[in-house]
Design an enzyme around this catalytic site. Structure first.
Site, short mmCIF file in Angstrom:
data_model
loop_
_atom_site.label_atom_id
_atom_site.label_comp_id
_atom_site.label_asym_id
_atom_site.label_seq_id
_atom_site.Cartn_x
_atom_site.Cartn_y
_atom_site.Cartn_z
N LEU A 91 0.72 -1.14 0.09
CA LEU A 91 -0.03 -0.08 0.12
C LEU A 91 0.93 0.96 -0.01
CD1 LEU A 91 -2.61 -0.95 2.65
CD2 LEU A 91 -2.84 -1.14 0.35
N HIS B 298 -3.26 10.77 -7.93
CA HIS B 298 -4.20 9.84 -8.01
C HIS B 298 -5.13 9.94 -6.67
CE1 HIS B 298 -5.86 5.33 -8.04
NE2 HIS B 298 -5.69 5.68 -6.74
N GLU B 299 -4.53 10.18 -5.43
CA GLU B 299 -5.28 10.14 -4.31
C GLU B 299 -6.02 11.45 -4.39
OE1 GLU B 299 -3.53 6.66 -3.40
OE2 GLU B 299 -5.28 7.71 -2.32
N HIS C 74 -9.40 10.94 -5.67
CA HIS C 74 -10.21 10.32 -4.74
C HIS C 74 -10.88 11.34 -3.80
CE1 HIS C 74 -9.60 5.90 -5.74
NE2 HIS C 74 -8.40 6.10 -4.97
N HIS D 35 -11.92 4.04 -8.15
CA HIS D 35 -10.81 3.54 -9.22
C HIS D 35 -11.42 3.10 -10.38
CE1 HIS D 35 -8.25 2.02 -5.49
NE2 HIS D 35 -7.86 3.36 -6.17
#
Lengths: 602, 89
Positions: free
Chosen positions: A81, A294-295, A298, A304
Site C-alpha cells: 500500500l 491519484h489520491e 479520490h 478506481h
C-alpha cells in the site's frame, strides 16, 4: 470511470489544502511543488481551484504516516500500500495519507536538493568529479566540519558549483527549534545520544535535541534523511554503515544476499550478525507527484477505474511525461463540469516536467487562480460500468468511414510472399500493411485472415506508391500518411495535402517518418531516426521540447526500426523480419516474426 | 556455473509481507479491496468464494479472467498500489 456511491463531491469549487507534515525523504519545497502540480492536473480540466493554507482546517488535509497512523486503516511497511484518501466531506473525508515507509522521490530515484553553497538550491548531480575522484553520494571529503555536500554539475573541479546535502548537522524540520541543527551529544531521559533517535516516539520519526540537554531545555527538531538513509526494515532513516558483517562476510555495498525477493539492503551498524539492524537501500522510489494526483482524484470524488492507462487505475506505474487520460477527464468533468481549458503557462524549459527547477527555498503559496465563471452544466453522461466506452463522448464530430469495402486489385498477390512492407498501422482495429501502392488488411478480431491486395489510390486517392508511415487519429478517425518530408490528412476520401512536415514543426533533421504511436488526448509520437516528436493532432503542431532521443524512454528496442505502430494497446517496433513489442510501461514483453506472429502467415 | 554455496535465506526482523504464502496473501488482498467478505468465504467454502472473487478482481483490473490464482494475478497482488478498496464503500 467510477464515482463513489451517491456521487460524493464538494459543494464548492475553491478548495483549500494543508500539508500537516512532511516525509524526510524529500526537501519540503520538492514535496510542496509536487502536491501543487498534482492538484493542477485536476484544476486544468475543471473549474476547481486549490489554495494551500498553513494552519487551521483545510478541505483536504494531507499527511505522511506509517503502519497505523490514526484512521484505522494501517499501512504495511515498504511497498504494497502506498497511500489512500477519503471521498469528499467534512472531517477526515477528503483527506489524503501517504505511507512514509515508502521511499518518496519523483519516480526516478533519490532527489537530493541542496541548501546554501553557490547553486541556488539546485539538486545534486550524481556522479560528480571532485579532485579527480567520482562520487555517487554526498561526501564530507574536503571538509573538517563533517557537513555532507555534493556538486550540482558533473564536475566540481571544473565548475565549482556545490551545495550542502540534507543532514541533521545543517538543519532540522518542524519541532520547536525553527530549523536549528542538532547538537551532539544531547541528553534525553538521562541518556546521552550522539545520533538522531526514535526513542520516545511511536511513529518512528527520527529526532534530536537542538541544545545539549532535551531534559532541561525541551528544544527539538526532526532529522532530515541523509542520501544513504535506508527505507523500512527496522531502522528506517538511519544511514547504511559500510563495511558491515553479515553471516560472517564483509559487505561494503548494498546486497540482496539472504533475501529471495532480490531487494537490496544494508546494515545500519557495522555488524548485522550481532545487532540485527537493517533497512532497504534507496531504489527508484515512488513518484510523490503521480501518487498524489491519484489520491487527490479520490479526494475529489473519483473511485478506481479499470482502464489500465488511467490515473485512477489502482496500481502504481511510473510514467515519464504524464498526461491525464480521457477516462479521468470524463470522470472529473462528470462531477464538476469543464474548466475553461488549460491555463496559459510560461514556456517550460526543455527538460521533462519532473525535473522542473525547484522553487526558491520557501514554498510558494499556490498562485491565486482567478475564480472561473461556473460553466453552465452540460447534460453529463451517466456513469455506467467502469471502463464502458459508452460514456465516452467524442469530442470531434465523426468523420465518415469509407463505407463500401474496397475491391481487391489482385487477390493473388499474397502479403506472405512480400519480403517487407513500406508501412504498417492499425486503422479501426485492423492492421494495414502497405507496399508499392497496394495494401492488405488483417483483423485478429474477425478471424478472416489477410484480405487484399487492395489499391491504395482507390481508397485514398492522390497518395504516392511508396508510403513511409501511417496513423489514424483516435479521436477524429482521420488518417495521416507520410512519405519523405510530405504528409496527407484524409477524412474519409477527402484529403488535405500534400504539405511539408515542416508545417508540423519538424526540422530538416527528419528525412522520413518511420512510424507513429498514438498516446491519447490528441497526442501522437512521430519517430524518425533515433528521435521522436510529440504531435498535437488538433493544432497539427509538435510540442515544445522535442525532438527527444528515443532511447531515453523506449529502451531495448532497435533504434533504427523501420516501422513503429500501436497495435492492441502495445507499441511495436519492426526491423527486418522481426518486431519488438513494448507495454505501456515501456517493458519489451515480446520479440517475434512479423510474418508468423502478426500476419499469421503459414 | 552453479554457485558454490547454497543461498542462505534470512528472516529479517520487522520484514512484513514478503514471506506470506500465496493463498493467504490472495485471501487478504481479496478481502481488503472488497472482492469478497469473510462471511462469503465462510458460507461458500474457501475454494468457491476464492474463484468468484478472483474472477471479479481479474475483470476489474483488466487481467485475463481465469478465476485461478495464476502468476499474473499473484504479480498484480504484489504490485504497489492505492489502499482505497476497489469494490464497495
Amino acid at each position: 470511470f467510477l464515482t463513489f456511491e451517491g456521487d460524493l463531491k464538494w459543494d464548492h469549487m475553491d478548495l483549500t489544502y494543508r500539508v500537516i507534515n512532511y516525509s524526510p525523504d524529500l526537501d519540503r519545497a520538492v514535496i510542496d511543488d509536487a502536491f501543487r502540480r498534482a492538484f493542477q492536473v485536476w484544476s486544468d480540466v475543471t473549474p476547481l481551484t486549490f489554495m494551500q493554507i498553513h494552519s487551521g482546517e483545510a478541505d483536504i488535509m494531507i499527511m505522511f504516516g506509517s503502519q497505523e497512523h490514526g484512521d484505522g486503516y494501517p499501512f504495511d511497511g515498504k511497498d504494497g500500500l502506498l497511500a489512500h484518501a477519503f471521498p469528499p466531506g467534512q472531517g477526515i473525508q477528503g483527506d489524503a495519507h501517504f505511507d512514509d515507509d515508502e521511499f518518496w522521490t519523483l519516480g526516478t530515484g533519490l532527489v537530493v536538493k541542496t541548501r546554501h553553497g553557490n547553486a541556488n538550491g539546485a539538486e545534486c548531480h550524481f556522479p560528480f568529479i571532485f579532485e579527480g575522484r567520482s562520487y555517487s553520494r554526498c561526501t564530507t571529503e574536503g571538509r573538517k566540519d563533517g557537513l555532507p555536500w555534493c556538486a550540482t554539475t558533473a564536475n566540481y573541479d571544473q565548475d565549482k558549483k556545490y551545495g550542502f546535502c540534507p543532514s541533521e548537522l545543517l538543519y532540522t524540520n518542524d519541532g520547536n527549534s525553527d530549523g536549528a541543527p542538532c547538537v551532539f551529544p544531547f541528553v534525553f531521559e538521562g541518556n546521552s545520544y550522539d545520533t538522531c533517535t526514535t526513542d520516545g516516539r511511536s511513529d518512528g520519526y527520527r529526532w534530536c535535541a537542538t541544545t545539549s540537554s532535551f531534559d532541561q531545555d525541551k528544544k527539538y527538531g526532526f532529522c532530515p534523511n541523509r542520501d544513504t538513509a535506508v527505507i523500512g526494515g527496522n531502522s528506517q532513516g538511519d544511514p547504511c554503515v559500510f563495511p558491515f558483517t553479515f553471516l560472517g562476510q564483509s559487505y561494503s555495498a548494498c546486497t540482496s544476499q539472504g533475501r529471495q525477493d532480490g531487494k537490496l539492503w544494508c546494515a545500519t551498524t557495522n555488524n548485522y550478525d550481532t545487532d540485527k539492524k537493517w533497512g532497504f537501500c534507496p531504489d527508484r522510489g515512488y513518484s510523490i507527484f503521480l501518487v498524489a494526483a491519484h489520491e487527490f482524484g479520490h479526494a475529489l470524488g473519483l473511485d478506481h477505474s479499470s482502464v489500465r492507462e488511467a490515473l485512477m487505475y489502482p496500481m502504481y506505474s511510473y510514467i515519464q511525461d504524464f498526461e491525464l487520460h480521457p477516462d479521468d477527464v470524463q470522470g472529473i468533468q462528470y462531477l464538476y463540469g469543464r474548466g475553461s481549458g488549460p491555463k496559459p503557462t510560461a514556456p517550460a524549459p526543455a527538460p521533462t516536467e519532473e525535473s522542473q527547477p525547484m522553487p526558491t527555498e520557501e514554498p510558494q503559496p499556490v498562485p491565486t487562480q482567478e475564480p472561473q465563471p461556473a460553466p453552465t452544466e452540460e447534460s453529463q453522461p451517466m456513469p455506467t460500468e467502469a471502463g464502458s466506452t459508452s460514456t465516452t463522448e467524442e469530442e470531434e464530430e465523426e468523420t465518415p468511414e469509407p463505407t463500401a469495402g474496397p475491391i481487391p486489385v489482385d487477390p493473388s498477390r499474397d502479403a506472405c510472399t512480400e519480403k517487407n512492407f513500406d508501412a504498417i498501422t492499425e486503422i479501426n482495429g485492423e492492421l494495414y500493411f502497405f507496399k508499392d501502392g497496394n495494401y492488405w488488411t488483417h483483423s485478429s478480431f474477425w478471424k478472416s485472415g489477410i484480405q487484399g491486395a487492395f489499391s491504395v489510390s482507390d481508397t485514398w486517392p492522390g497518395l504516392p506508391d511508396t508510403i513511409d508511415a501511417v496513423f489514424q487519429d483516435v479521436l477524429t478517425k482521420r488518417v495521416f500518411f507520410f512519405a519523405g518530408r510530405q504528409f496527407w490528412v484524409f477524412s474519409g476520401k477527402s484529403v488535405l495535402g500534400p504539405r511539408g512536415i515542416e508545417k508540423l514543426g519538424i526540422g530538416k533533421e527528419a528525412g522520413r517518418i518511420s512510424g507513429a504511436l498514438q498516446r491519447g488526448r490528441g497526442k501522437v509520437l512521430l519517430f524518425s531516426g533515433e528521435s521522436y516528436w510529440r504531435l498535437d493532432v488538433k493544432v497539427q503542431r509538435v510540442d515544445k521540447g522535442y525532438p527527444r532521443a528515443t532511447d531515453d524512454v523506449f529502451t531495448g528496442i532497435p533504434l533504427d526500426a523501420r516501422h513503429v505502430f500501436l497495435y492492441q494497446g502495445k507499441y511495436h517496433f519492426c526491423r527486418g523480419s522481426f518486431y519488438w513489442r513494448m507495454t505501456p510501461r515501456y517493458q519489451v514483453d515480446r520479440v517475434g516474426y512479423i510474418k508468423y506472429d502478426i500476419l499469421q502467415c503459414p | 556455473p552453479l554457485q558454490g554455496k547454497p543461498q542462505a535465506v534470512v528472516t529479517f526482523p520487522g520484514d512484513l509481507v514478503s514471506t506470506l504464502p500465496d493463498l493467504e496473501l490472495a485471501e487478504r488482498y481479496l478481502q481488503r479491496f472488497g472482492y469478497t467478505t469473510e462471511t462469503e468465504a465462510k458460507i461458500g467454502g474457501r475454494h468457491v468464494s476464492l474463484g468468484k472473487a478472483l474472477l471479479k478482481m481479474q475483470k476489474q483490473l483488466g487481467l485475463e479472467e481465469t478465476g485461478e490464482l495464476d502468476a499474473a494475478t499473484l504479480e498484480a497482488m504484489r504490485a504497489p498500489r492505492c489502499g482505497v478498496p476497489d469494490v464497495g464503500t
